[in-house]
Design a protein around this motif. Structure first.
Motif, PDB file in Angstrom:
ATOM      1  N   MET A  53      -5.643  44.395 -68.848  1.00  0.00           N
ATOM      2  CA  MET A  53      -6.471  43.334 -68.265  1.00  0.00           C
ATOM      3  C   MET A  53      -6.686  43.568 -66.772  1.00  0.00           C
ATOM      4  SD  MET A  53      -4.892  40.095 -70.352  1.00  0.00           S
ATOM      5  CE  MET A  53      -6.150  38.853 -70.056  1.00  0.00           C
ATOM      6  N   ALA A  56      -9.182  46.428 -66.376  1.00  0.00           N
ATOM      7  CA  ALA A  56     -10.536  45.967 -66.700  1.00  0.00           C
ATOM      8  C   ALA A  56     -11.103  45.136 -65.551  1.00  0.00           C
ATOM      9  CB  ALA A  56     -10.525  45.155 -67.990  1.00  0.00           C
ATOM     10  N   ALA A  61     -14.892  44.475 -65.249  1.00  0.00           N
ATOM     11  CA  ALA A  61     -15.049  43.994 -66.624  1.00  0.00           C
ATOM     12  C   ALA A  61     -13.871  43.079 -66.936  1.00  0.00           C
ATOM     13  CB  ALA A  61     -15.076  45.162 -67.599  1.00  0.00           C
ATOM     14  N   GLY A  62     -13.981  42.354 -67.972  1.00  0.00           N
ATOM     15  CA  GLY A  62     -12.878  41.489 -68.355  1.00  0.00           C
ATOM     16  C   GLY A  62     -12.914  41.200 -69.833  1.00  0.00           C
ATOM     17  N   PHE A  63     -11.845  40.692 -70.300  1.00  0.00           N
ATOM     18  CA  PHE A  63     -11.770  40.255 -71.679  1.00  0.00           C
ATOM     19  C   PHE A  63     -10.659  39.238 -71.776  1.00  0.00           C
ATOM     20  CE2 PHE A  63      -9.243  44.069 -71.243  1.00  0.00           C
ATOM     21  CZ  PHE A  63      -8.051  43.745 -71.858  1.00  0.00           C
ATOM     22  N   ALA A  64     -10.599  38.571 -72.905  1.00  0.00           N
ATOM     23  CA  ALA A  64      -9.588  37.540 -73.091  1.00  0.00           C
ATOM     24  C   ALA A  64      -8.922  37.717 -74.447  1.00  0.00           C
ATOM     25  CB  ALA A  64     -10.226  36.159 -73.002  1.00  0.00           C
ATOM     26  N   ILE A  65      -7.728  37.271 -74.526  1.00  0.00           N
ATOM     27  CA  ILE A  65      -6.990  37.284 -75.793  1.00  0.00           C
ATOM     28  C   ILE A  65      -7.516  36.135 -76.642  1.00  0.00           C
ATOM     29  CG2 ILE A  65      -4.711  37.049 -76.836  1.00  0.00           C
ATOM     30  CD1 ILE A  65      -3.556  37.989 -74.112  1.00  0.00           C
ATOM     31  N   SER A  66      -7.717  36.384 -77.920  1.00  0.00           N
ATOM     32  CA  SER A  66      -8.177  35.312 -78.803  1.00  0.00           C
ATOM     33  C   SER A  66      -7.185  35.006 -79.912  1.00  0.00           C
ATOM     34  CB  SER A  66      -9.538  35.658 -79.417  1.00  0.00           C
ATOM     35  OG  SER A  66      -9.435  36.824 -80.195  1.00  0.00           O
TER      36      SER A  66
END
Length: 81
Positions: A53, A56, A61-66
């Motif tokens: 994370m 990123a 850029a980014g992302f998230a845990i789902s």
């Protein structure tokens, strides 16, 4: 060997646990759970997730845990919902 369907060591990091690869007791949970953004993960996974994370974010850029670790009781409730 735990249970009748093949998972001898549910604490192994590479183990797959599902209805075909199960273990007993159903109340077992990892003793090294920690949270990343409110999601429980094994300590090793959490360390790697934080690094990924951060990398990123540094790259713009980014992302998230789902989804993450679920206890057996939580999985049953989720499935029944």
């Amino acid at each position: 060997r735990s249970g009748d369907c093949g998972v001898a060591d549910p604490s192994a990091l590479s183990v797959v646990i599902n209805k075909k690869h199960c273990f007993a007791p159903l109340s077992w949970q990892p003793n090294d759970l920690t949270e990343v953004d409110g999601y429980p993960l094994r300590a090793e996974a959490a360390t790697q997730m934080r690094a990924m994370m951060d990398a990123a974010a540094a790259a713009g850029a980014g992302f998230a845990i789902s989804s993450s670790y679920r206890s057996y009781a939580n999985q049953v409730a989720t499935y029944d919902y």
